[in-house]
Design an enzyme around this catalytic site. Sequence first.
Site, PDB file in Angstrom:
ATOM      1  CB  SER A   1      -0.879   0.000   1.256  1.00 36.00           C
ATOM      2  OG  SER A   1      -1.562   1.228   1.409  1.00 36.00           O
TER       3      SER A   1
ATOM      4  CE1 TYR B   1      -4.021  -1.964   5.409  1.00 33.17           C
ATOM      5  CE2 TYR B   1      -3.266   0.240   4.816  1.00 33.17           C
ATOM      6  CZ  TYR B   1      -3.741  -1.008   4.450  1.00 33.17           C
ATOM      7  OH  TYR B   1      -3.932  -1.305   3.108  1.00 33.17           O
TER       8      TYR B   1
END
Length: 245
Positions: free
Chosen positions: A143, A156
């Site tokens: 990501s 995350y």
Amino acid sequence: MTANTNGRIVLITGASSGIGAATARRLAADGHHVVLGARRTDRLAALAAEIRAAGGRVDHQELDVTSLESVRGFVEAAHRRHGRIDVLVNNAGVMPLSTLDALRVDEWNQMIDVNLRGVLHGIAAALPLMKARGSGHVVNVASTAGHRVDRTAAVYCATKYAVRALSEGLRQESREIRVTVVSPGFTESELTDRGGDPQVRAAVRAAAEQLAIPASAVADAIGYAITQPGNVDVNEIVVRPTAQG
């Protein structure tokens, strides 16, 4: 369907929606044989039927990436059916966002188990088979959160930074296995649909609705990486909306 005489056997985790499903559609259309894994078998069956109706080649199997036994079963079953595994796309992920002082420890552990441990399980299952054959390609979906840390996303981001570190370590260890990290920015997916702080989830969903690129854009990047010549290793691709800060 695009003719492809060099179709690969491609395993995709988290294939029931979002980037995983878009990647399955794209690679099947390119002539690869896709093997789909996810927990939601009804979604997998529907996607597989769609791919077959379009002329593609596909298998699917229930998969829980948090279980090494489940991942090994998924990978080894595909290897028995097809005699080889060319590409593993470690795509499964979750993103329940909150500030650390919210102490949502169960969700921290869920992100570690799916986003990080799930990738390790995929590597543990596929790497011995790829090394025995002398070739293979591991694609890890990270990501843009693996390139920067944002408030509400510390855990995350930590998992996605770790995926990038694992990928670079794997790349350095082998001259036979290609390794690609694909880091999407805001992308149409279900990542913002479940878990996390409700206010944070609503804010991220609103931003995604304004900015998100289609999951097919990330699938295109994966398709590009895996079809390069064997002596070309596309190590990292960042795909984000033009308007994303």
